[in-house]
Design a protein around this motif. Structure first.
Motif, PDB file in Angstrom:
ATOM      1  N   ALA A  90       0.835  -1.197   0.000  1.00 14.11           N
ATOM      2  CA  ALA A  90       0.000   0.000   0.000  1.00 14.11           C
ATOM      3  C   ALA A  90       0.870   1.247   0.000  1.00 14.11           C
ATOM      4  O   ALA A  90       1.959   1.264   0.586  1.00 14.11           O
ATOM      5  N   LEU A  91       0.376   2.299  -0.644  1.00 12.84           N
ATOM      6  CA  LEU A  91       1.058   3.588  -0.636  1.00 12.84           C
ATOM      7  C   LEU A  91       0.029   4.707  -0.544  1.00 12.84           C
ATOM      8  O   LEU A  91      -1.143   4.535  -0.885  1.00 12.84           O
ATOM      9  N   GLN A  98      -5.553   5.960   0.545  1.00 12.02           N
ATOM     10  CA  GLN A  98      -4.519   4.939   0.386  1.00 12.02           C
ATOM     11  C   GLN A  98      -4.780   4.100  -0.869  1.00 12.02           C
ATOM     12  O   GLN A  98      -5.909   3.747  -1.186  1.00 12.02           O
ATOM     13  N   VAL A  99      -3.709   3.771  -1.570  1.00 14.02           N
ATOM     14  CA  VAL A  99      -3.803   2.954  -2.779  1.00 14.02           C
ATOM     15  C   VAL A  99      -3.266   1.562  -2.454  1.00 14.02           C
ATOM     16  O   VAL A  99      -2.116   1.415  -2.025  1.00 14.02           O
ATOM     17  N   LEU A 215       4.939   4.416   2.217  1.00 11.91           N
ATOM     18  CA  LEU A 215       4.975   3.135   1.518  1.00 11.91           C
ATOM     19  C   LEU A 215       5.114   2.034   2.557  1.00 11.91           C
ATOM     20  O   LEU A 215       5.999   2.095   3.414  1.00 11.91           O
ATOM     21  N   THR A 216       4.237   1.032   2.494  1.00  8.32           N
ATOM     22  CA  THR A 216       4.230  -0.025   3.498  1.00  8.32           C
ATOM     23  C   THR A 216       4.030  -1.384   2.840  1.00  8.32           C
ATOM     24  O   THR A 216       3.102  -1.574   2.054  1.00  8.32           O
ATOM     25  N   PHE A 217       4.935  -2.317   3.173  1.00  6.03           N
ATOM     26  CA  PHE A 217       4.788  -3.719   2.791  1.00  6.03           C
ATOM     27  C   PHE A 217       4.471  -4.501   4.068  1.00  6.03           C
ATOM     28  O   PHE A 217       5.222  -4.423   5.044  1.00  6.03           O
ATOM     29  N   THR A 218       3.395  -5.262   4.048  1.00  2.00           N
ATOM     30  CA  THR A 218       3.017  -6.096   5.184  1.00  2.00           C
ATOM     31  C   THR A 218       3.382  -7.548   4.901  1.00  2.00           C
ATOM     32  O   THR A 218       3.129  -8.049   3.806  1.00  2.00           O
ATOM     33  N   ASP A 219       3.960  -8.224   5.904  1.00  4.84           N
ATOM     34  CA  ASP A 219       4.451  -9.601   5.740  1.00  4.84           C
ATOM     35  C   ASP A 219       5.360  -9.690   4.516  1.00  4.84           C
ATOM     36  O   ASP A 219       5.140 -10.483   3.602  1.00  4.84           O
TER      37      ASP A 219
END
Length: 306
Positions: A90-91, A98-99, A215-219
């Motif tokens: 997501a960004l 949020q996208v 900018l976020t990456f989960t797991d």
């Protein structure tokens, strides 16, 4: 005798309380868990390699996360080069909506364009081209990776050096990665790789434009330069052994030990003072008794004299 009794009571009380506090579970200073994920990764500035092994890194842990989509795989000359997966990507630009790019990146039905990705012996670039997303034109995400051999450990280590957002043809936001590395024989995993401070900020803005983006990456899980078609190798987890909770517990234990040591020192000092007082009192008593005996003897001699 009152000081001795008070100090002894204080020391006994500390001896009873200290073990309970020393062995209690340390409290956590971390933020509450987000609703959709596991604990955040503790992050600091980029760690250095000590004898080729990063301090505080859990190595070779098996990851069995069940993610909704298969990992994204990039090949070079018919051989897999980079494998990447995330539960959520997501960004957000400033305070806009949020996208979510998760399905676009990993769903087999909407395969992202990775044709511009590059793989070399020491460097690699994973390019994910999403095209037009909402009001963003030509959006793409690039991960720049490197592979380095450390003689002290006798093995190769790969790292994610930076992540770039390219949009509207010519605009670019660059994030420098911190602590995103693992042995080339392993994969790297982290519950959060993000530019947000509450998620430890493993991605640091490298330009003014990047500060407007989150900018976020989960797991997050990635492997490069030594990928097999069978899947990810055992993972090096971003979680450190010295978490904030453990550090707080160690500091609390140290303070209690110092207090206990001071109390014991104070007790010994008071005992020494009391013993000296008793010796002085006994010496005064003996001296007075000798004077009294001498006086009585002189009186007796005077009486016996003619």
């Amino acid at each position: 005798m009152a000081p001795k009794s008070s100090a002894a009571s204080f020391s006994i009380l500390l001896l009873i309380i200290a073990p309970l506090l020393l062995f209690q579970q340390p409290w956590s200073t971390a933020d509450p868990l987000p609703a959709d994920g596991a604990a955040d990764c503790p992050g600091n500035d980029k760690a250095t390699l000590t004898d080729g092994v990063p301090a505080g890194r859990k190595l070779l842990q098996t990851v069995e996360a069940e993610l909704p989509f298969p990992p994204l795989q990039v090949s070079s000359n018919g051989r897999p080069c980079v494998m990447f997966q995330a539960r959520k990507l997501a960004l957000r630009y400033e305070r806009r909506k949020q996208v979510d790019l998760t399905e676009r990146a990993f769903s087999p039905r909407k395969s992202v364009d990775t044709s511009q990705s590059l793989c070399r012996r020491d460097t690699a670039t994973l390019v994910m081209q999403f095209g037009d997303v909402d009001d963003l034109r030509g959006l793409s995400i690039r991960m720049h990776l490197s592979n380095t051999f450390y003689e002290s450990s006798g093995q190769w280590w790969f790292s994610v050096d930076s992540v770039s957002l390219l949009y509207n043809s010519s605009q670019e936001a660059v994030f420098n990665a911190s602590d995103v590395y693992a042995p080339s024989s392993s994969s790297y995993t982290c519950s959060r790789v993000s530019s947000l401070e509450r998620h430890s900020a493993l991605l640091r803005p490298g330009s003014d434009r990047a500060r407007r983006w989150t900018l976020t990456f989960t797991d997050f899980q990635i492997q490069a330069f030594n990928v097999t078609s069978g899947g990810f190798s055992p993972a090096s987890d971003c979680a450190a052994f010295l978490t904030p909770a453990i550090l707080m517990g160690l500091v609390t234990s140290l303070i209690l030990l110092l207090v206990l040591a001071y109390a014991m020192h104070l007790l010994v000092h008071l005992n020494r003072i009391e013993n000296e007082g008793e010796r002085k009192a006994h010496a005064r008593f003996l001296h007075s008794h000798e004077q009294l005996e001498g006086c009585c003897a002189e009186n007796a001699d005077d009486k016996d004299a003619p």
